[in-house]
Design a protein around this motif. Structure first.
Motif, PDB file in Angstrom:
ATOM      1  N   LEU A 210      38.147  47.460  38.516  1.00  0.00           N
ATOM      2  CA  LEU A 210      39.237  47.523  39.487  1.00  0.00           C
ATOM      3  C   LEU A 210      38.949  46.567  40.631  1.00  0.00           C
ATOM      4  O   LEU A 210      37.866  46.604  41.230  1.00  0.00           O
ATOM      5  CB  LEU A 210      39.388  48.945  40.030  1.00  0.00           C
ATOM      6  CG  LEU A 210      40.442  49.149  41.128  1.00  0.00           C
ATOM      7  CD1 LEU A 210      41.846  48.854  40.602  1.00  0.00           C
ATOM      8  CD2 LEU A 210      40.367  50.568  41.692  1.00  0.00           C
ATOM      9  N   ILE A 227      43.542  45.164  37.597  1.00  0.00           N
ATOM     10  CA  ILE A 227      42.592  45.810  36.696  1.00  0.00           C
ATOM     11  C   ILE A 227      42.253  44.820  35.592  1.00  0.00           C
ATOM     12  O   ILE A 227      43.145  44.182  35.016  1.00  0.00           O
ATOM     13  CB  ILE A 227      43.167  47.105  36.100  1.00  0.00           C
ATOM     14  CG1 ILE A 227      43.494  48.113  37.212  1.00  0.00           C
ATOM     15  CG2 ILE A 227      42.177  47.727  35.108  1.00  0.00           C
ATOM     16  CD1 ILE A 227      44.246  49.342  36.727  1.00  0.00           C
ATOM     17  N   PHE A 253      37.757  53.557  41.345  1.00  0.00           N
ATOM     18  CA  PHE A 253      38.033  53.691  39.915  1.00  0.00           C
ATOM     19  C   PHE A 253      37.178  54.813  39.328  1.00  0.00           C
ATOM     20  O   PHE A 253      35.945  54.790  39.408  1.00  0.00           O
ATOM     21  CB  PHE A 253      37.682  52.372  39.239  1.00  0.00           C
ATOM     22  CG  PHE A 253      38.611  51.955  38.135  1.00  0.00           C
ATOM     23  CD1 PHE A 253      39.868  52.500  37.986  1.00  0.00           C
ATOM     24  CD2 PHE A 253      38.211  50.968  37.244  1.00  0.00           C
ATOM     25  CE1 PHE A 253      40.724  52.081  36.974  1.00  0.00           C
ATOM     26  CE2 PHE A 253      39.049  50.533  36.228  1.00  0.00           C
ATOM     27  CZ  PHE A 253      40.306  51.093  36.091  1.00  0.00           C
ATOM     28  N   PHE A 262      42.559  56.258  40.425  1.00  0.00           N
ATOM     29  CA  PHE A 262      42.054  55.546  41.592  1.00  0.00           C
ATOM     30  C   PHE A 262      42.974  55.795  42.775  1.00  0.00           C
ATOM     31  O   PHE A 262      44.038  56.418  42.636  1.00  0.00           O
ATOM     32  CB  PHE A 262      41.875  54.045  41.314  1.00  0.00           C
ATOM     33  CG  PHE A 262      43.115  53.278  40.931  1.00  0.00           C
ATOM     34  CD1 PHE A 262      43.884  52.636  41.896  1.00  0.00           C
ATOM     35  CD2 PHE A 262      43.496  53.154  39.599  1.00  0.00           C
ATOM     36  CE1 PHE A 262      45.011  51.901  41.545  1.00  0.00           C
ATOM     37  CE2 PHE A 262      44.618  52.417  39.236  1.00  0.00           C
ATOM     38  CZ  PHE A 262      45.379  51.794  40.216  1.00  0.00           C
TER      39      PHE A 262
END
Length: 338
Positions: A210, A227, A253, A262
């Motif tokens: 992330l 991502i 994350f 998240f």
């Protein structure tokens, strides 16, 4: 470094912080074995970090100080558990502590300037930092410096995956890369990645990263969160999800092994759910207010720092967003060891 305006506000808050008298734990030494341990950063720039120990019927604030008679130091950044020990990075105090997990008794301390995140493999403890371009390698038994790995830039979050060490390279200023490090030779390969990689999650035996995006809080142009999926040594990482505009970011994350969760903002975020194959999530499971997020045993641990100067709290949620429990914590709670 960016985010100066936010740090100035946090520093102003801390000038009003009042110290608290620690609560004495009940029970024999070793009472902490079955307790969850919350790492609290502590006031920014002054005061000390702390550990809150708790279970369903026990709450011990300032547990490390109670057991040792001295504080952890200023601004706790990260804590990991390995082989019945805790290892804690204290950023402003330039210290790594080795602590017995069962008793919280201090074992050793090592000086590393501006340490950030930790990872453990065998007898080695890896430490990222904001002082120079190295990842430091310590002996877990006594904290002695064993080696260092030149990364070319400051490093952040670390993880061990597929018998390799991975690091997010770059802080709030690029260039940002995903570093893949051979644990035998310490050879480093840098892969292209999104802006500000901040956390990792392993989903279905695959590594995802992330990136929060570059967030400037009104002082400059933002870049969006994203991502990425690690595709192997030769192929690097590929972007698999991104928001529709530059104002969307993400941190913390966490995963149950199938889905990821998240926070949808760098500060005061709400929990969102994401699954590989989906694009950037737009619906939230909770209200905002989160500083960090962990997952364990079917529960999401949502860290609420409140005003960043007084005691915060940890709220646990189900994976559908139902509130389960609220735990009083110290100043700026950021992580829990289960």
């Amino acid at each position: 470094m960016k985010k100066l305006s936010l740090m100035a506000v946090m520093a102003a808050f801390t000038s009003f912080t009042v110290s608290c008298t620690p609560e004495a734990p009940s029970g024999a030494s070793g009472v902490y074995t079955d307790l969850h341990l919350i790492l609290n950063e502590g006031p920014f720039g002054s005061g000390s970090a702390s550990i809150t120990a708790y279970s369903e019927d026990t709450l011990i604030q300032n547990a490390f100080s109670v057991e040792n008679g001295f504080p952890l130091g200023n601004v706790a950044q990260h804590m990991i558990e390995s082989d019945s020990m805790l290892y804690v990075a204290i950023n402003n105090s330039n210290t790594i502590h080795g602590i017995n997990r069962n008793t919280l008794k201090h074992s050793w301390s090592s000086t590393i300037e501006q340490p950030r995140y930790l990872a453990s493999e065998g007898n080695r403890l890896f430490v990222s930092n904001w002082k120079d371009s190295s990842i430091y390698v310590l002996d877990k038994t006594n904290g002695s410096l064993v080696d260092s790995i030149d990364m070319g830039h400051y490093t952040e979050q670390l993880t061990i995956f597929s018998n390799k060490l991975f690091a997010g390279v770059g802080t709030y200023e690029g260039p940002w890369t995903l570093a893949e490090i051979d644990l035998g030779t310490f050879d480093v390969k840098h892969h292209a990645i999104g802006d500000v990689p901040n956390s990792f999650a392993v989903i279905g035996n695959e590594l995802f990263i992330l990136c929060s995006g570059d967030e400037n809080f009104g002082t400059g142009d933002d870049t969006p969160g994203s991502i990425w999926k690690y595709e192997g040594y030769s192929n690097g990482a590929t972007e698999v999800a991104a928001p529709s505009n530059n104002s969307k970011h993400g941190i913390g994350f966490s995963t149950d092994g199938t889905d990821a969760y998240f926070l949808n903002a760098s500060y005061d975020g709400a929990i969102v759910k994401w699954n590989p194959g989906q694009n950037w999530p737009t619906s939230t499971l909770t209200l905002p207010g989160g500083y960090n997020l962990n997952f364990h045993n079917g529960k999401l641990y949502f860290f609420d720092a409140k005003d960043y100067a007084s005691s915060g709290e940890v709220r646990t949620y189900s994976t559908t967003g139902s509130l389960i429990e609220t735990i009083p914590a110290g100043v700026i709670p950021r992580q829990v060891i289960y």
